[in-house]
Write a protein that holds these residues in place. Structure first.
Motif, short mmCIF file in Angstrom:
data_model
loop_
_atom_site.label_atom_id
_atom_site.label_comp_id
_atom_site.label_asym_id
_atom_site.label_seq_id
_atom_site.Cartn_x
_atom_site.Cartn_y
_atom_site.Cartn_z
N ASP A 315 0.97 -1.13 0.05
CA ASP A 315 0.01 0.02 0.03
C ASP A 315 0.96 1.26 -0.08
OD1 ASP A 315 -2.47 -1.36 0.31
OD2 ASP A 315 -1.92 -1.71 2.11
N GLY A 316 2.15 1.16 0.21
CA GLY A 316 2.79 2.47 0.20
C GLY A 316 3.24 3.22 1.44
N PRO A 317 3.85 4.34 1.50
CA PRO A 317 4.01 5.08 2.69
C PRO A 317 2.73 5.63 3.24
CG PRO A 317 5.68 5.59 1.05
CD PRO A 317 4.65 4.40 0.42
N ASP A 318 1.83 5.99 2.32
CA ASP A 318 0.69 6.62 3.04
C ASP A 318 -0.20 5.81 3.81
OD1 ASP A 318 1.39 9.07 2.38
OD2 ASP A 318 0.45 9.05 0.22
N ALA A 319 0.02 4.66 3.79
CA ALA A 319 -0.73 3.59 4.64
C ALA A 319 -0.32 3.76 6.05
CB ALA A 319 -0.81 2.18 4.11
N ALA A 335 12.48 11.45 18.20
CA ALA A 335 13.04 10.15 17.39
C ALA A 335 11.72 9.44 16.98
CB ALA A 335 13.59 9.20 18.54
N PHE A 336 10.66 9.55 17.48
CA PHE A 336 9.36 9.11 16.91
C PHE A 336 9.17 9.63 15.48
CE2 PHE A 336 4.74 8.74 16.14
CZ PHE A 336 4.64 7.36 16.60
N GLN A 337 8.84 10.84 15.38
CA GLN A 337 8.74 11.46 14.01
C GLN A 337 9.61 11.30 13.06
OE1 GLN A 337 10.08 14.42 12.49
NE2 GLN A 337 11.71 14.75 13.99
N LYS A 338 10.92 11.18 13.64
CA LYS A 338 12.16 10.83 12.78
C LYS A 338 11.98 9.36 12.13
CE LYS A 338 16.18 12.61 11.11
NZ LYS A 338 16.21 13.99 10.72
N LEU A 339 11.67 8.32 12.82
CA LEU A 339 11.25 7.16 12.52
C LEU A 339 10.18 6.99 11.33
CD1 LEU A 339 11.17 3.98 12.81
CD2 LEU A 339 9.38 4.05 14.52
N PHE A 340 9.06 7.98 11.42
CA PHE A 340 7.99 7.73 10.49
C PHE A 340 8.59 8.59 9.06
CE2 PHE A 340 5.51 6.06 13.42
CZ PHE A 340 4.51 5.35 13.03
N ARG A 341 9.16 9.97 9.47
CA ARG A 341 9.62 10.53 8.12
C ARG A 341 10.85 9.89 7.32
NH1 ARG A 341 6.77 15.42 9.17
NH2 ARG A 341 6.58 16.01 11.22
N THR A 342 11.75 9.20 7.98
CA THR A 342 12.70 8.65 7.21
C THR A 342 12.62 7.06 6.70
OG1 THR A 342 13.81 8.26 9.47
CG2 THR A 342 14.34 10.35 8.43
N VAL A 343 11.93 6.39 7.80
CA VAL A 343 11.83 4.90 7.48
C VAL A 343 10.58 4.49 6.85
CG1 VAL A 343 11.75 2.69 8.58
CG2 VAL A 343 13.17 4.35 9.75
N ASN A 348 2.61 11.57 7.91
CA ASN A 348 1.35 11.51 8.60
C ASN A 348 1.90 11.25 10.23
OD1 ASN A 348 -0.08 11.76 6.26
ND2 ASN A 348 0.16 9.27 5.87
N VAL A 349 2.31 12.27 10.68
CA VAL A 349 2.57 12.32 12.07
C VAL A 349 1.94 13.22 13.02
CG1 VAL A 349 4.57 12.19 13.83
CG2 VAL A 349 4.88 11.31 11.47
N ASP A 350 1.48 12.82 14.10
CA ASP A 350 0.68 13.97 15.11
C ASP A 350 1.00 13.67 16.48
OD1 ASP A 350 -0.84 15.97 15.57
OD2 ASP A 350 -2.80 15.34 14.67
N HIS A 351 0.71 14.62 17.27
CA HIS A 351 0.83 14.58 18.75
C HIS A 351 -0.08 15.14 19.56
CE1 HIS A 351 2.51 16.19 22.49
NE2 HIS A 351 3.42 15.53 22.38
N CYS A 352 -0.53 14.32 20.50
CA CYS A 352 -1.59 14.67 21.44
C CYS A 352 -1.22 15.83 22.10
CB CYS A 352 -2.11 13.54 22.13
SG CYS A 352 -0.91 13.15 23.55
N ALA A 353 -1.89 16.99 22.25
CA ALA A 353 -1.31 17.99 23.01
C ALA A 353 -1.60 18.06 24.39
CB ALA A 353 -2.25 19.30 22.25
#
Length: 355
Positions: A315-319, A335-343, A348-353
């Motif tokens: 399905d590709g990265p957007d899945a 590190a979490f957002q880096k994982l999703f953006r690079t790996v 599609n990364v968000d964070h609960c405020a």
């Protein structure tokens, strides 16, 4: 580069070298001499409220308070002379005159500084005549997390100063002096009706049983094992000790270290009951045959890697999408957002405020 001017003084026959401007009480501690004190909090300026830190100085006719007096070059000091010990003993006896005589059943026993000093200075009940309070204060149980017993207050002002100077809440105050002191919640209304935010920092610094946490567990302080850890409620990284009795967490003790400097919020101080919940997850769970079963971390990571690879290929990265938590540190969230953006190659990364 700032070069400190060093001075020499003699304390109980010991030659001590300290930087100019050092308080006498700190100079004594550098010499390995413990000075009794009930009102001191190193995070704030000296209060000089308890007077127990008094010492004898060669050139002074009167005893001086070591928490306020700065060490001077050539000074000769005695911290355990008969005159000093008698003065401290009298202070303790005066405090006990209006103090409830319930040490055997008090929840603070074993961790009460007043009790410890009374033992150290040989104070006995026969040495003083208690002033019976015909109209004792009623105990304020209105707060959800702790209670306030004015009868056990020794007017050290630690709670009021922490509340006003460090927590900046001004929920606790005092007026008058001596035996007429009214010390407690402003303006002498129940805790639940004040500006108290239930941080519990006043409870943490109280040297007696005046401010105590409402606890369901019955234990004595000498049964407690302390385990240092980091608060998990947010990413600040507050440091505290878990107080553990028989492998069960029974309380929290803030540490004057790290970003919190001995302060905690209501969650950090009182929100530890979940740690003892039998339904807490302690190992990863993997669904097999429609049911979750315990698995090792190696199994869990292998499953994540296998499934992620299959989804990426089909399905590709957007899945993929990632949601991080405010309970994590900034470094973990980075590190979490880096994982999703690079790996996973997705934004599609968000964070609960909030929690």
């Amino acid at each position: 580069m700032i070069i400190e001017n060093l001075i020499n003084l003699t304390i109980d026959g010991i030659l001590v070298t300290v930087p100019e401007g050092t308080l006498l009480i700190e100079a004594c501690r550098k010499a390995g001499i413990d000075i009794p004190v009930l009102c001191e909090d190193e995070r704030m300026k000296p209060a000089a409220a308890c007077k127990l830190c008094a010492v004898e100085v060669e050139w002074s006719e009167n005893l001086v308070l070591s928490c306020c007096m700065k060490a001077k070059s050539g000074m000769t000091v005695w911290t355990q002379s008969p005159r000093v010990r008698e003065f401290r003993k009298n202070i303790i006896e005066n405090l006990l005159k209006t103090h409830p005589d319930d040490c055997l059943t008090c929840e603070k026993v074993g961790n009460c500084k007043l009790q410890n000093y009374a033992y150290e200075y040989g104070v006995e009940r026969k040495n003083y005549r208690p002033i019976l309070n015909e109209n004792p204060y009623s105990i304020d149980y209105s707060n959800k997390f702790y209670y306030f017993d004015k009868n056990k207050c020794i007017e050290c002002k630690r709670c009021t100063r922490v509340c006003s100077d460090l927590q900046v809440q001004n929920a606790i105050t005092n007026e008058n002096r001596g035996f007429k002191t009214r010390h407690g919640i402003s303006p002498y209304v129940p805790l639940s009706e004040t500006g108290c935010v239930s941080c519990g920092n006043c409870v943490s610094v109280c040297p007696t049983g005046a401010l105590m946490e409402k606890k369901k567990e019955s234990f004595r302080e000498w049964e407690v094992k302390k385990v240092r850890t980091t608060c998990s409620y947010c990413g600040v990284g507050c440091q505290f000790n878990l107080k553990v009795v028989k492998d069960k967490v029974v309380g929290i003790e803030p540490l004057n270290d790290g970003p919190n400097s001995g302060l905690l919020c209501v969650k950090g101080k009182f929100g530890y009951k979940f740690l003892n919940n039998p339904e807490r997850l302690k190992t990863p769970l993997i669904k097999k045959d429609g049911k979750f079963v315990e698995a090792s971390w190696e199994e869990a990571y292998d499953l994540i890697k296998t499934k992620a690879t299959e989804i990426m290929n089909s399905d590709g990265p957007d899945a993929f999408a990632g949601l991080s938590s405010a309970r994590c540190t900034n470094e973990d969230n980075f590190a979490f957002q880096k994982l999703f953006r690079t790996v996973f190659k997705t934004n599609n990364v968000d964070h609960c405020a909030r929690l």
